[in-house]
Scaffold this motif. Structure first.
Motif, short mmCIF file in Angstrom:
data_model
loop_
_atom_site.label_atom_id
_atom_site.label_comp_id
_atom_site.label_asym_id
_atom_site.label_seq_id
_atom_site.Cartn_x
_atom_site.Cartn_y
_atom_site.Cartn_z
N ILE A 90 0.87 -1.19 0.00
CA ILE A 90 0.00 0.00 0.00
C ILE A 90 0.89 1.23 0.00
O ILE A 90 1.85 1.30 0.77
CB ILE A 90 -0.94 0.03 1.22
CG1 ILE A 90 -1.90 -1.18 1.20
CG2 ILE A 90 -1.74 1.33 1.26
CD1 ILE A 90 -2.81 -1.25 2.39
N GLU A 91 0.57 2.16 -0.87
CA GLU A 91 1.28 3.44 -0.91
C GLU A 91 0.27 4.55 -0.58
O GLU A 91 -0.84 4.56 -1.11
CB GLU A 91 1.85 3.68 -2.31
CG GLU A 91 2.48 5.04 -2.48
CD GLU A 91 2.77 5.36 -3.94
OE1 GLU A 91 3.28 6.45 -4.20
OE2 GLU A 91 2.45 4.51 -4.78
N VAL A 92 0.64 5.45 0.33
CA VAL A 92 -0.23 6.56 0.68
C VAL A 92 0.50 7.86 0.39
O VAL A 92 1.71 7.96 0.64
CB VAL A 92 -0.67 6.52 2.17
CG1 VAL A 92 -1.57 5.34 2.43
CG2 VAL A 92 0.51 6.48 3.10
N HIS A 93 -0.21 8.82 -0.18
CA HIS A 93 0.41 10.12 -0.40
C HIS A 93 -0.65 11.21 -0.25
O HIS A 93 -1.85 10.97 -0.29
CB HIS A 93 1.10 10.20 -1.76
CG HIS A 93 0.21 9.90 -2.92
ND1 HIS A 93 -0.42 10.88 -3.63
CD2 HIS A 93 -0.16 8.71 -3.48
CE1 HIS A 93 -1.14 10.33 -4.59
NE2 HIS A 93 -1.00 9.02 -4.53
N LYS A 94 -0.17 12.42 -0.06
CA LYS A 94 -1.00 13.55 0.34
C LYS A 94 -1.15 14.54 -0.82
O LYS A 94 -0.18 14.83 -1.53
CB LYS A 94 -0.35 14.25 1.54
CG LYS A 94 -0.88 15.65 1.87
CD LYS A 94 -2.34 15.65 2.26
CE LYS A 94 -2.56 14.86 3.52
NZ LYS A 94 -3.99 14.88 3.90
N PHE A 133 1.73 16.55 7.28
CA PHE A 133 0.54 15.81 7.66
C PHE A 133 0.95 14.40 8.09
O PHE A 133 1.81 13.78 7.47
CB PHE A 133 -0.46 15.72 6.50
CG PHE A 133 -1.14 17.00 6.19
CD1 PHE A 133 -2.44 17.23 6.61
CD2 PHE A 133 -0.50 18.01 5.50
CE1 PHE A 133 -3.09 18.42 6.32
CE2 PHE A 133 -1.12 19.21 5.21
CZ PHE A 133 -2.43 19.42 5.64
N ALA A 134 0.34 13.93 9.17
CA ALA A 134 0.62 12.58 9.67
C ALA A 134 -0.38 11.61 9.05
O ALA A 134 -1.53 11.52 9.48
CB ALA A 134 0.52 12.55 11.20
N LEU A 135 0.07 10.88 8.02
CA LEU A 135 -0.77 9.89 7.39
C LEU A 135 -0.60 8.56 8.12
O LEU A 135 0.50 8.18 8.52
CB LEU A 135 -0.40 9.74 5.92
CG LEU A 135 -0.48 11.01 5.08
CD1 LEU A 135 -0.26 10.68 3.61
CD2 LEU A 135 -1.81 11.70 5.27
N LYS A 136 -1.71 7.85 8.27
CA LYS A 136 -1.70 6.63 9.06
C LYS A 136 -2.22 5.45 8.25
O LYS A 136 -3.14 5.60 7.43
CB LYS A 136 -2.56 6.81 10.32
CG LYS A 136 -1.99 7.78 11.33
CD LYS A 136 -2.87 7.83 12.58
CE LYS A 136 -2.25 8.69 13.67
NZ LYS A 136 -3.08 8.70 14.90
N GLN A 176 5.36 6.51 6.34
CA GLN A 176 6.03 7.40 5.41
C GLN A 176 5.18 7.55 4.15
O GLN A 176 4.57 6.60 3.68
CB GLN A 176 7.42 6.85 5.06
CG GLN A 176 8.26 7.81 4.22
CD GLN A 176 9.66 7.26 3.98
OE1 GLN A 176 10.00 6.22 4.52
NE2 GLN A 176 10.43 7.98 3.18
N GLN A 177 5.19 8.76 3.62
CA GLN A 177 4.37 9.04 2.44
C GLN A 177 5.09 8.62 1.16
O GLN A 177 6.31 8.66 1.06
CB GLN A 177 4.03 10.54 2.36
CG GLN A 177 3.24 11.06 3.54
CD GLN A 177 2.90 12.54 3.37
OE1 GLN A 177 2.83 13.04 2.27
NE2 GLN A 177 2.70 13.22 4.49
N SER A 178 4.26 8.23 0.18
CA SER A 178 4.71 7.98 -1.19
C SER A 178 5.76 6.89 -1.30
O SER A 178 6.67 6.96 -2.14
CB SER A 178 5.22 9.28 -1.82
OG SER A 178 4.22 10.25 -1.81
N VAL A 179 5.72 5.90 -0.42
CA VAL A 179 6.58 4.72 -0.54
C VAL A 179 5.71 3.48 -0.41
O VAL A 179 4.64 3.51 0.19
CB VAL A 179 7.69 4.71 0.54
CG1 VAL A 179 8.61 5.90 0.41
CG2 VAL A 179 7.09 4.64 1.93
#
Length: 928
Positions: A181-185, A200-203, A210-213
């Motif tokens: 899963i990759e999450v980005h803002k 921003f703290a993405l969970k 970490q974002q975008s990994v």
């Protein structure tokens, strides 16, 4: 899954090899069979080679020289249980056959009657090594070292095969049992925010990530979320499959399967700040304004009261203010924020604006308080004819003592009077004016908020012996007046040139001549018939003081004859009578500056107007009939019209059908129409109607018809003889005209028919499209336009219209026009076209349309289509190059031919059998 089996020839080959390498008895026997083994191995290799030739789709060579067997075996290793992915390479020591997914659960148990477990390395004189390459690249290594084979060739092991590709090396792709899963803002940046995505703290499952990994997770349910940040609003969390882009989740809650890669996007928008303005009004000085009377502003823009106004850009100054309101001052501006520590919890006092700097998400409430400004009155004293000081006089404001030359606050919108304590030796006068525009104000004063006034109180010493000398003048504006016309003014001016002052009030008399009447006059005047008497107080006519002006509005009666009218006015006061004694009657001949006369020229006037209307609702059709109504009016104002004549010269598009004159009219019955009115037309009256019926030319092509009516009369010729006219109006001919525009709509049913000059055409050939256009009426058509857009298969060569139409064309379109087309009229258009070389065979349809600016009641026949069949160009088969030319050589047959394959295999099998037979005989001969 369906179990897939290897071809029968593969099993037969394997059986053959099993017999080749299997021991039938003792080790000695094995050695004696070496040559036979070699022969049989060679046979099997030939068999495999034959298969390759006859069925190249079944066996191919790998890059490393190994053989890949295609069993039509398309299973996916990812379908295996994840716990098998790490198993080591399996060694098969016997002749274990793998036809699918092998769980290697079986054990090959030998029932060898000879109990031979020989370790002799030469037992396998011929060794067969083949790499069975399924899609997963696994190997089956049968070494024969520990295999307890059954002499009868029956393998009791059960290899469980589900039809998938078997991987004996244990090298399954690790992605088969994990997910990522990759999450980005993404942040909307429309309102001046400065936050970066990394802040921003993405969970993922409540753990900050970490974002975008790519984040490795176990298959199953997962949740993407974030920590809230003030000033930013979570708009969406959307997840999609990273490979296909297919949606996975619209709220961050998802279930992920093994091997999936999901990308989640967390979108935030900035929350713009808001400002709400409230108004409070303090009216402690008599003000009457309410909150809604004030225009509140943010950055100069007016905003509603008590409603949130969005501030588009945060972190920038916003100026709170209001538009100025006369009579009110800003007392304070106080602001409070919903953020306790905000710098926008602030206020000022007495300032007209306040600046705040709102941040994202902040809500600010501001209250602007206004106080009404008290109006002021300043009293100034002037003393005339005495050395008594102004300060010796006591001024009063609203009955209370008031200082001189000092602005004194008073209540707004409340009457207050300026006065003084009387001094019997002085005559007092009071004149008030607005400080700004110097306009005079009545006393008592009624001032509005913020207004300032000054009142001058003049005290003049009374004298007994000094003479009084009043002067009166009377004027008008000098223009010619009309009997029964608009009112006009007489201005009477009276002033005292001294040196004495009147001891009592003075009287002004204005005597109007007959034919004039009073319209209005000041409140200190009284009317009695044609006389007007006005009273002026002694204090208002002090020597050297300002003159008194009286304006009287009058008008000439409609019945007044033309002529010059003289107006007499005079003033009387004790000690200065109008004509020297109290019992004389002043006239315009009286030699006294107390008397004045003004001459005013009056004339009689009449005017004329004519009105013409039709009874058409909407529009009329060519060939249709309709009516006109005509009437004449004398607006006056003061005399009649004689010898009235009404004429109507019809345009060529109309034909007179009927004339119906009203009372007083006599008319002819031809075009042009002439009607006479038999009586004088008095002021303010209108004639009866003249009603005519007309018909429109059926072939009229215009859009409208304009018809003009003219009225001619003489202004009161009798008045010219009765009295000498001042002007030239009596006896003058007056004229008026009026036209009426009637819309015309033609109904023209156009029809177009399209045909082709031939039913078929081939590429490069020419043919004609023929367009026939006809007008089925009922009226002529105007601005006729024909359009024919060609399909891509045709190019236009030329267009040939018949008489009445003109055409233009490009290679792909034709347009033809006709200015008009009468009822029943028609024209033809021949369009010559060529079928383009690239046109494919088949039916092609071409459509043409016709339009008109006239009203077409049936548009269904305004379009027509025709089809033509494009045929392929015929051609003969190619002729041989020469008499010796033979048939075209054929390529060798390859592939899975239904006959070639088995024949090739059979040939190879025969060849192999012969080789085996020769070797066997030689072996037997040698052994013998």
């Amino acid at each position: 899954m369906t179990k897939r089996r290897l071809p029968h020839w593969w099993s037969a080959g394997k059986d053959l090899m099993r017999h080749v390498i299997r021991d039938g008895g003792s080790n000695a026997a094995r050695r004696s069979e070496t040559k036979r083994v070699t022969a049989l191995a060679a046979t099997f290799l030939l068999l495999v080679a034959g298969v390759v030739v006859s069925a190249p789709g079944l066996m191919t060579a790998n890059a490393d020289g190994s053989v890949k067997v295609d069993n039509d075996h398309h299973g996916d290793d990812n379908d295996q249980e994840c716990e098998n992915q790490d198993k080591p390479e399996t060694e098969h020591d016997g002749h274990n056959e793998h036809e699918g997914q092998n769980d290697d659960e079986g054990q090959n148990e030998s029932q060898d009657e000879g109990q031979d477990q020989s370790q002799d390395d030469s037992s396998n004189a011929a060794t067969f090594s083949a790499t069975s390459s399924n899609d997963n690249g696994g190997e089956d290594a049968n070494n024969g070292d520990d295999n307890k084979a059954d002499d009868e060739g029956e393998n009791q092991a059960e290899d469980q095969n589900d039809g998938g590709d078997h991987d004996d090396d244990g090298d399954h792709d690790d992605d088969a049992c994990i997910a990522t899963i990759e999450v980005h803002k993404v942040i909307g940046a429309d309102h001046g925010g400065s936050m970066a995505p990394s802040e921003f703290a993405l969970k993922l499952d409540d753990q900050v990530v970490q974002q975008s990994v790519d984040i490795t997770v176990e298959p199953g349910a997962h949740t993407v979320s974030e920590d809230d940040i003030f000033g930013y609003e979570l708009k969406a969390i959307t997840c999609t499959d990273a490979l296909s882009g297919a949606p996975v989740s619209a709220d961050g809650t998802l279930t992920i399967a093994a091997g999936e890669h999901v990308s989640c996007e967390v979108v935030n928008d900035e929350v713009p700040p808001t400002i709400t303005l409230h108004k409070e009004v303090v009216t402690d000085n008599g003000g009457t304004a309410v909150e809604s009377d004030f225009a509140l502003t943010v950055n100069g823009d007016v905003v509603p009261h008590d409603a949130s106004s969005t501030i588009e850009m945060a972190n920038q100054p916003a100026v709170i203010s209001e538009e100025p309101t006369a009579g009110y001052a800003t007392a304070s501006i106080e602001c409070s924020s919903d953020i306790a520590a905000s710098a926008n919890n602030t206020s000022n006092a007495g300032e007209s604006s306040l600046s705040v700097v709102p941040v994202l998400g902040e809500n600010i409430d501001c209250t602007i308080t206004n106080d009404d400004i008290a109006p002021t009155v300043t009293i100034h004293k002037v003393v005339v004819g005495s050395d008594k000081l102004p300060s010796a006089f006591q001024m009063l404001l609203g009955g209370a003592n008031a200082k001189q030359d000092t602005a004194i606050d008073v209540d707004a919108n409340t009457p207050v009077e300026v006065s003084e304590v009387d001094d019997a030796n002085f005559v007092s006068s009071i004149k008030c004016s607005d400080n700004s525009d110097k306009s005079p104000l009545d006393n008592p004063l009624t001032l509005v908020e913020g207004q300032n006034a000054t009142c001058v109180v003049t005290n003049t010493l009374k004298t007994v012996d000094a003479p009084v000398n009043l002067v009166l003048t009377k004027t008008d504006d000098g223009l010619l007046k009309v009997a029964g016309g608009a009112s006009f003014d007489y201005t009477i001016t009276v002033h005292n040139i001294g040196p004495g002052n009147p001891s009592a009030a003075s009287t002004v008399t204005d005597q109007l001549p007959a034919g004039l009447e009073f319209v209005s006059f000041p409140a200190n005047c009284v009317q009695a018939g044609q006389a007007l008497t006005c009273t002026i107080g002694a204090a208002d006519l002090q020597a050297g003081g300002d003159p008194v002006v009286i304006i009287v509005k009058v008008r000439a009666l409609a019945s007044a004859p033309s002529g010059t009218y003289t107006n007499l006015a005079f003033v009387d006061t004790p000690g200065d009578p109008a004509c020297g004694s109290a019992d004389c009657t002043p006239t315009c001949l009286t030699e006294s500056n107390n008397v004045d006369c003004e001459d005013t020229d009056i004339t009689r006037e009449a005017s004329i107007s004519v009105e013409k209307v039709d009874d058409v609702v909407g529009a009329v059709n060519p060939g249709g009939s309709y009516s006109y109504l005509m009437r004449v009016t004398n607006p006056g104002p003061s005399t009649f019209l004689a010898n009235l004549t009404l004429t109507d010269d019809l345009p060529s598009s109309l034909t007179l059908q009927q004339v119906l004159p009203g009372d007083g009219w006599t008319c002819n019955d031809v075009d042009p129409l002439v009607c006479h009115y038999g009586v004088d037309l008095q002021p303010g009256t209108t004639t009866s109607d003249v009603h005519i019926v007309v018909k429109v030319d059926p072939n009229f092509l215009g859009d409208s018809i304009i018809n003009l009516a003219t009225a001619i009369a003489i202004v009161d010729p009798a008045s010219a003889a009765a009295s000498p006219p001042v002007g030239s109006n009596p006896g003058t001919v007056v004229t008026a005209t009026d036209d009426e525009t009637t819309a015309v709509v033609r109904n023209a049913d156009l029809k177009i028919v399209k045909t082709a000059s031939q039913p078929t055409a081939s590429a490069g050939n020419n043919f004609n499209w023929v367009l026939d256009v006809v007008n089925n009426g009922p009226n002529a058509a105007t601005n006729v336009v024909v359009n024919d857009a060609m399909p891509a298969q045709f190019e236009v060569i030329a267009a040939f219209p018949s008489a009445g139409a003109t055409c233009t064309n490009t290679a792909s379109a034709v347009q033809c026009t006709a200015a008009s087309l009468l009822v029943g009229g028609s024209f033809k258009i021949t369009v010559q076209v060529r079928v383009v070389a690239a046109a494919a065979a088949g039916t092609v349809t071409n459509t043409a349309t016709v339009t008109t600016s006239s009203n077409d009641p049936n548009v269904a026949d305004n379009t027509d289509s025709e089809s033509i069949n494009i045929v392929a160009v015929s051609s003969s088969p190619p002729t041989p190059a020469g008499p010796s030319a033979g048939p075209t050589p054929q390529l060798p047959r390859t592939g899975n031919s239904p006959i070639g394959g088995p024949l090739s295999l059979a040939s190879l099998l025969v060849a192999g059998g012969l080789v085996s037979l020769v070797i066997s005989r030689r072996r037997r001969a040698a052994s013998a």
